[in-house]
Scaffold this active site. Structure first.
Site, PDB file in Angstrom:
ATOM      1  N   ASP A 146     -10.371   2.253  -5.535  1.00 22.22           N
ATOM      2  CA  ASP A 146     -10.025   0.966  -5.065  1.00 22.22           C
ATOM      3  C   ASP A 146      -9.061   0.324  -6.196  1.00 22.22           C
ATOM      4  O   ASP A 146      -9.661   0.271  -7.291  1.00 22.22           O
ATOM      5  CB  ASP A 146     -11.081   0.201  -4.695  1.00 22.22           C
ATOM      6  CG  ASP A 146     -10.387  -1.531  -4.188  1.00 22.22           C
ATOM      7  OD1 ASP A 146      -9.253  -1.547  -3.928  1.00 22.22           O
ATOM      8  OD2 ASP A 146     -11.086  -2.326  -4.992  1.00 22.22           O
ATOM      9  N   ASP A 164       2.326   0.438  -6.101  1.00 24.69           N
ATOM     10  CA  ASP A 164       3.106   0.752  -4.863  1.00 24.69           C
ATOM     11  C   ASP A 164       2.139   0.703  -3.657  1.00 24.69           C
ATOM     12  O   ASP A 164       1.724   1.496  -3.373  1.00 24.69           O
ATOM     13  CB  ASP A 164       3.532   2.328  -5.215  1.00 24.69           C
ATOM     14  CG  ASP A 164       4.052   2.636  -4.033  1.00 24.69           C
ATOM     15  OD1 ASP A 164       4.670   2.016  -3.094  1.00 24.69           O
ATOM     16  OD2 ASP A 164       4.473   4.176  -3.713  1.00 24.69           O
TER      17      ASP A 164
HETATM   18  N1  SPD Z   1       6.875  -2.492   4.507  1.00 24.87           N
HETATM   19  C1  SPD Z   1       6.510  -0.905   3.950  1.00 24.87           C
HETATM   20  C2  SPD Z   1       6.363  -1.304   2.297  1.00 24.87           C
HETATM   21  C3  SPD Z   1       6.050   0.003   1.980  1.00 24.87           C
HETATM   22  C4  SPD Z   1       5.755  -0.048   0.473  1.00 24.87           C
HETATM   23  N2  SPD Z   1       5.099   1.263  -0.048  1.00 24.87           N
HETATM   24  C5  SPD Z   1       5.647   2.613   0.291  1.00 24.87           C
HETATM   25  C6  SPD Z   1       5.073   3.711  -0.447  1.00 24.87           C
HETATM   26  C7  SPD Z   1       6.108   4.758  -0.956  1.00 24.87           C
HETATM   27  N3  SPD Z   1       5.891   5.405  -2.035  1.00 24.87           N
END
Ligand code: SPD
Length: 288
Positions: A146, A164
């Site tokens: 986590d 991310d």
């Molecule tokens: N609304 C979707 C936002 C997604 C963000 N993360 C995407 C992961 C890509 N590496």
């Protein structure tokens, strides 16, 4: 909050109360993978016109047609704002796209990569090998954990931290809250920079305001960048940045021709341009 996304007559529609009354639909050719992991529903679709598409708990994470915009901006904006990034932490992004971009920087010596859901990594390695291509780089240490708990125990360790995350409606919820940002700050070395998935100021006004408030309170330098991703809600998404020293709005290292040629979206010009806000957003941010 949960999504109500569905497939009807061969079209996947991304329906979620986080963007009420608006939904993006993509025509699907084939369901390549559909399983529930310990944490979430993981779907991989073959779309008709946009390549493969990764969907978690009904929310689009990426399509092959435009993923480069998000991965390049979230990775290279903070990395080129730092004079000499050597130690990097990436939280989330089990698809490996951010890692692919981070690995392009030769000055980096160590990359800790922390993802809670190992199944996402494995599914992407199987179906998106060009994206999930960075896990074997000898500088990368993969931690299946986590992200919130992982970063809580790190001190003075990273030049750059990139988060991310998915949206704040599932396993990623804590990653949008103040205590997590405090931990990110503590985990940074002097002059360190954080960059986090910052949603859209068109559709997620409250969420963006909250992220900016948190980072403004914690960091001496703060900024918000945004750019285009056609398959994200509203067709755009932002990055919330906080820095303990370096300015954020211009690259402070050369983007060599060799480096530039590997990319499709990021340029030094777009780095700077991504911080220029529309008038309503400028007003909205000034009031924070
Ligand atoms: N609304 C979707 C936002 C997604 C963000 N993360 C995407 C992961 C890509 N590496």
């Amino acid at each position: 909050m949960k999504s109500y996304s569905k497939i009807l007559d061969g079209w996947f529609s991304e329906i979620c109360p986080m963007w009420p009354g608006i939904a993006l639909s993509l025509e699907i050719e084939k369901v390549l993978y559909s399983q529930k992991s310990k944490f979430q529903q993981i779907d991989m679709f073959q779309t008709k016109n946009h390549g493969k598409m990764l969907v978690l708990d009904g929310i689009i994470q990426l399509t092959q047609s435009d993923e480069f915009a998000y991965q390049e901006m979230l990775a290279h904006v903070p990395l080129f704002a730092h004079p000499n990034p050597e130690t990097v932490l990436v939280i989330g992004g089990g698809d490996g796209g951010i890692l692919r971009e981070v690995n392009r920087h030769d000055c980096i010596k160590t990359i800790d990569f922390c993802e809670v859901d190992e199944d996402v990594i494995n599914v992407c390695k199987e179906f998106l090998p060009d994206l999930a291509c960075g896990f074997d780089d000898p500088r990368v240490n993969v931690h299946i954990a986590d992200g919130n708990a992982f970063v809580k125990v790190q001190k003075n360790r990273y030049d750059i931290i990139i988060v991310d995350s998915s949206d704040p409606i599932g396993p990623g919820e804590a990653l949008f809250e103040q205590p997590f940002y405090q931990s990110l700050k503590t985990a940074l070395k002097p002059n360190g920079i954080i960059a986090t998935q910052g949603e859209s100021f068109f559709l997620h006004k409250e969420c963006v305001i909250n992220l900016i408030k948190i980072t403004k309170n914690l960091f001496p330098v703060q900024a918000y960048s945004y750019f285009l991703v056609p398959t994200y809600p509203g067709g755009n998404i932002g990055i919330c940045l906080g820095s303990l020293g370096p300015q954020l709005k211009k690259p402070c290292r050369d983007v060599t021709e060799k480096f530039q040629k590997q990319l499709k979206y990021y340029t030094p010009q777009i780095h700077e341009a991504s911080f220029v806000m529309p008038y309503f957003a400028t007003k909205m941010f000034e009031s924070i």
